[in-house]
Design a protein around this motif. Structure first.
Motif, PDB file in Angstrom:
ATOM      1  N   ASP A 177      -5.912   3.651  -0.883  1.00  0.00           N
ATOM      2  CA  ASP A 177      -4.704   2.827  -1.002  1.00  0.00           C
ATOM      3  C   ASP A 177      -3.915   2.858   0.308  1.00  0.00           C
ATOM      4  O   ASP A 177      -2.858   3.493   0.414  1.00  0.00           O
ATOM      5  CB  ASP A 177      -3.850   3.317  -2.167  1.00  0.00           C
ATOM      6  N   PHE A 178      -4.460   2.193   1.316  1.00  0.00           N
ATOM      7  CA  PHE A 178      -3.780   2.146   2.604  1.00  0.00           C
ATOM      8  C   PHE A 178      -4.056   0.822   3.297  1.00  0.00           C
ATOM      9  O   PHE A 178      -5.014   0.111   2.978  1.00  0.00           O
ATOM     10  CB  PHE A 178      -4.236   3.301   3.507  1.00  0.00           C
ATOM     11  N   GLY A 189       3.780   0.452   3.904  1.00  0.00           N
ATOM     12  CA  GLY A 189       3.611   1.646   3.092  1.00  0.00           C
ATOM     13  C   GLY A 189       4.827   2.557   3.115  1.00  0.00           C
ATOM     14  O   GLY A 189       5.623   2.540   4.058  1.00  0.00           O
ATOM     15  N   LYS A 190       4.955   3.378   2.083  1.00  0.00           N
ATOM     16  CA  LYS A 190       6.018   4.383   2.034  1.00  0.00           C
ATOM     17  C   LYS A 190       5.763   5.476   3.064  1.00  0.00           C
ATOM     18  O   LYS A 190       6.701   6.058   3.615  1.00  0.00           O
ATOM     19  CB  LYS A 190       6.092   4.994   0.626  1.00  0.00           C
ATOM     20  N   PRO A 240       0.832  -1.206   0.000  1.00  0.00           N
ATOM     21  CA  PRO A 240       0.000   0.000   0.000  1.00  0.00           C
ATOM     22  C   PRO A 240       0.864   1.252   0.000  1.00  0.00           C
ATOM     23  O   PRO A 240       2.041   1.206   0.392  1.00  0.00           O
ATOM     24  CB  PRO A 240      -0.804  -0.120   1.290  1.00  0.00           C
ATOM     25  N   VAL A 241       0.299   2.357  -0.416  1.00  0.00           N
ATOM     26  CA  VAL A 241       1.022   3.630  -0.390  1.00  0.00           C
ATOM     27  C   VAL A 241       1.161   4.130   1.045  1.00  0.00           C
ATOM     28  O   VAL A 241       2.204   4.653   1.442  1.00  0.00           O
ATOM     29  CB  VAL A 241       0.297   4.682  -1.257  1.00  0.00           C
ATOM     30  N   ILE A 242       0.108   3.967   1.830  1.00  0.00           N
ATOM     31  CA  ILE A 242       0.062   4.501   3.193  1.00  0.00           C
ATOM     32  C   ILE A 242      -0.187   3.375   4.188  1.00  0.00           C
ATOM     33  O   ILE A 242      -0.979   2.463   3.926  1.00  0.00           O
ATOM     34  CB  ILE A 242      -1.067   5.546   3.341  1.00  0.00           C
ATOM     35  N   SER A 243       0.476   3.455   5.309  1.00  0.00           N
ATOM     36  CA  SER A 243       0.166   2.587   6.442  1.00  0.00           C
ATOM     37  C   SER A 243      -0.389   3.466   7.560  1.00  0.00           C
ATOM     38  O   SER A 243       0.273   4.414   7.996  1.00  0.00           O
ATOM     39  CB  SER A 243       1.412   1.851   6.948  1.00  0.00           C
TER      40      SER A 243
END
Length: 315
Positions: A35-36, A84-85, A6-9
């Motif tokens: 998208d997390f 995530g990033k 995912p992009v976000i955590s």
């Protein structure tokens, strides 16, 4: 879970918040940015909080349980587990508006900022914003000066999104302390790169029932001399970081005064604070260390309370 990271955590530390955790999870599930992944670290809850999370039915949710070790240890556990990033933190009794994640992610994609912060509503002030609405979105190269101009504590653990690798390189949250661990983290991150301030009012901070902890020497003020010696504070930020650490020590002196530790407060003011950085606040605190000053302070508080009662009656 999808096979792609995912992009976000989203990391939520949880300890005995059964009365509000489902509402908090719902605010995450309603995000426009989808998208997390959601990671809840149950820090040894005893009120059934973890069971509620398990039964919540939120997609892409991971529940990690650990013995009670404190909020810093819980956040650090979440960071370690994150894929995530970007890491977005949320306390278990706070809330997000649906646009919160998207409002932070977009400027991070478009700028060189290592973190983004939103404005927040304060429950203790009937939903009023923490930062004046007139302050516009902006790149914040000097977080310390920005903080001193805007509420002194502009970032919170429910209003910030940070690059995961920057958190790791900064050294994560300090474990074993109960107050100021978040302020210390944001300040250390501010020495590593710029923040972006998104003026959108997209987080709600449940501070109405905040308890008054015993006074503790601010961790960042303790760390700063060592950070400077190690060259970890950019030269352009040295003075503003020192001014901000001074503000934290002045607040520490106020807390000591509020707890009746007048001699200790006086020692802090005279030996650990720089009067010229904030003369008004310094003198106000120093005056309270004398018996006459404490009498004046009590009288001013009484008059203020009376004025509020009269104003309320007129309204």
């Amino acid at each position: 879970m999808t096979s792609r990271a995912p992009v976000i955590s989203v990391v939520i530390p949880l300890y005995n918040k059964a009365h509000c955790i489902l509402k908090t999870l719902s605010s995450v599930a309603s995000q426009e940015q989808s998208d997390f992944e959601l990671i809840v670290i149950d820090d040894g809850s005893t009120d059934g909080s973890a069971e509620l999370v398990k039964e919540a039915g939120v997609c892409d949710l991971r529940l990690i349980r650990q013995k009670n070790a404190g909020v810093s240890a819980a956040r650090n556990r979440g960071i370690a587990a994150a894929q995530g990033k970007w890491i977005a933190f949320l306390d278990a009794d706070d809330l997000w508006s649906p646009e919160h994640l998207q409002g932070l992610l977009q400027p991070l994609k478009e700028t060189a900022a290592i973190a983004a912060i939103s404005n927040l509503r304060l429950e203790s002030r009937a939903g009023q914003p923490l930062i004046d609405a007139a302050v516009r979105p902006q790149m914040v190269d000097d977080y310390f000066s920005f903080a001193l101009r805007n509420s002194n504590y502009p970032a919170s653990s429910s209003s910030i999104m940070v690059r995961r690798d920057e958190l790791l390189q900064a050294g994560l949250f300090a474990e074993g302390i109960t107050t100021g661990e978040d302020i210390d983290m944001w300040c250390r991150l501010a020495c590593r790169g710029p923040f972006f301030y998104n003026a959108r009012l997209s987080a709600t901070y449940a501070d109405a029932c905040s308890s008054s902890n015993r006074p503790v020497v601010p961790l960042f003020a303790q760390r700063l001399p060592g950070l400077m010696r190690d060259g970890r504070v950019p030269p352009v930020l040295v003075e503003s970081a020192d001014r901000y650490a001074n503000f934290l020590m002045l607040e520490y002196a106020r807390q000591l005064l509020d707890h009746g530790q007048n001699a200790e407060a006086r020692a802090v003011l005279l030996h650990a604070c720089v009067a010229r950085y904030d003369t008004r606040r310094f003198l106000k605190r120093l005056t309270r260390t004398s018996s006459f000053g404490r009498m004046l302070f009590r009288l001013s508080r009484t008059d203020s309370a009376r004025w509020k009662v009269v104003s309320s009656a007129r309204d």
